[in-house]
Scaffold this active site. Structure first.
Site, mmCIF file in Angstrom:
data_model
loop_
_atom_site.group_PDB
_atom_site.id
_atom_site.type_symbol
_atom_site.label_atom_id
_atom_site.label_comp_id
_atom_site.label_asym_id
_atom_site.label_seq_id
_atom_site.Cartn_x
_atom_site.Cartn_y
_atom_site.Cartn_z
ATOM 1 N N ASP A 1 -4.903 -10.619 -0.676
ATOM 2 C CA ASP A 1 -3.354 -11.188 -0.741
ATOM 3 C C ASP A 1 -2.706 -10.811 -1.735
ATOM 4 O O ASP A 1 -3.349 -11.298 -2.880
ATOM 5 C CB ASP A 1 -3.634 -12.738 -0.126
ATOM 6 N N HIS A 2 -1.359 -10.627 -1.628
ATOM 7 C CA HIS A 2 -0.641 -10.343 -2.926
ATOM 8 C C HIS A 2 -0.982 -9.084 -3.648
ATOM 9 O O HIS A 2 -0.975 -9.285 -4.852
ATOM 10 C CB HIS A 2 -0.174 -11.453 -3.444
ATOM 11 N N CYS B 1 5.972 6.101 4.444
ATOM 12 C CA CYS B 1 4.766 5.220 4.248
ATOM 13 C C CYS B 1 4.382 5.901 3.092
ATOM 14 O O CYS B 1 3.372 5.592 2.458
ATOM 15 C CB CYS B 1 3.922 5.056 5.321
ATOM 16 N N GLU C 1 -0.403 -4.889 11.665
ATOM 17 C CA GLU C 1 0.420 -4.497 10.554
ATOM 18 C C GLU C 1 1.936 -4.689 10.424
ATOM 19 O O GLU C 1 2.657 -5.127 9.588
ATOM 20 C CB GLU C 1 0.230 -2.804 10.496
ATOM 21 N N HIS D 1 3.401 -5.299 3.930
ATOM 22 C CA HIS D 1 3.215 -5.720 4.958
ATOM 23 C C HIS D 1 2.656 -7.012 4.935
ATOM 24 O O HIS D 1 1.982 -7.604 4.099
ATOM 25 C CB HIS D 1 2.230 -5.113 5.923
ATOM 26 N N HIS E 1 4.933 0.246 -0.371
ATOM 27 C CA HIS E 1 5.654 -0.867 0.551
ATOM 28 C C HIS E 1 4.640 -1.900 0.900
ATOM 29 O O HIS E 1 3.651 -1.891 0.866
ATOM 30 C CB HIS E 1 6.432 -0.238 1.615
ATOM 31 N N HIS F 1 0.752 -1.351 0.025
ATOM 32 C CA HIS F 1 0.033 0.038 0.093
ATOM 33 C C HIS F 1 0.857 1.173 -0.073
ATOM 34 O O HIS F 1 1.991 1.045 0.161
ATOM 35 C CB HIS F 1 -0.968 -0.014 1.140
HETATM 36 NI NI NI Z 1 2.536 0.596 5.531
#
Ligand code: NI
Length: 144
Positions: A79-80, A33, A130, A41, A39, A14
């Site tokens: 996911d992904h 961020c 997160e 998580h 990036h 995100h």
């Molecule tokens: Ni983040």
């Protein structure tokens, strides 16, 4: 009454960037961020439900039904994925973990009665990890 919590995991990327703020304000608020290229998580999502013990099954919740629901509505769609670009709810909403909590809650509530047609179990809480140090929790009664 029992509370049962089940843990799920998915990986997603995100970028934290608000359309309501200037480029500079975004940079100041979100720091790294706000990196334009995003990036990732490894999210941990805990779903808590509550219900009375079913004497016949000895269980308070049918975990298989909960798994089916959470995997279909949350894990598989997220996911992904790049949350900003691939999840429509985040096209104009910043994909913070707070907003992710709202979205997960909405998805589960929308489909809850179909999965669990009886009075119990009820959805109680969503908890999102997160990072190891950032954990977000929301009571599902607080969300429509
Ligand atoms: Ni983040």
């Amino acid at each position: 009454m029992f509370r049962v919590t089940r843990r799920y995991e998915f990986a997603a990327s995100h970028r934290l960037h608000s359309g309501a703020l200037s480029e500079e304000e975004n940079r100041q608020l979100y720091g790294k961020c706000n990196n334009p290229h995003g990036h990732g998580h490894n999210y941990v999502v805990e779903v808590s439900v509550r219900g009375p013990l079913d004497r016949a099954t000895g269980q308070a919740v049918d975990i298989a039904i909960l798994d089916e629901l959470v995997r279909r509505e949350v894990v598989r769609p997220f996911d992904h994925r790049n949350l900003n670009l691939e999840v429509p709810a985040f096209a104009s909403v910043v994909p913070t973990s707070e907003n992710l909590g709202f979205e997960i809650c909405r998805r589960l509530k929308r489909n809850w009665e179909q999965a669990f047609p009886g009075e119990w179990p009820k959805l109680e809480k969503i908890r999102i990890g997160e990072t190891a140090r950032n954990i977000f929790e929301v009571g599902t009664d607080e969300i429509e």
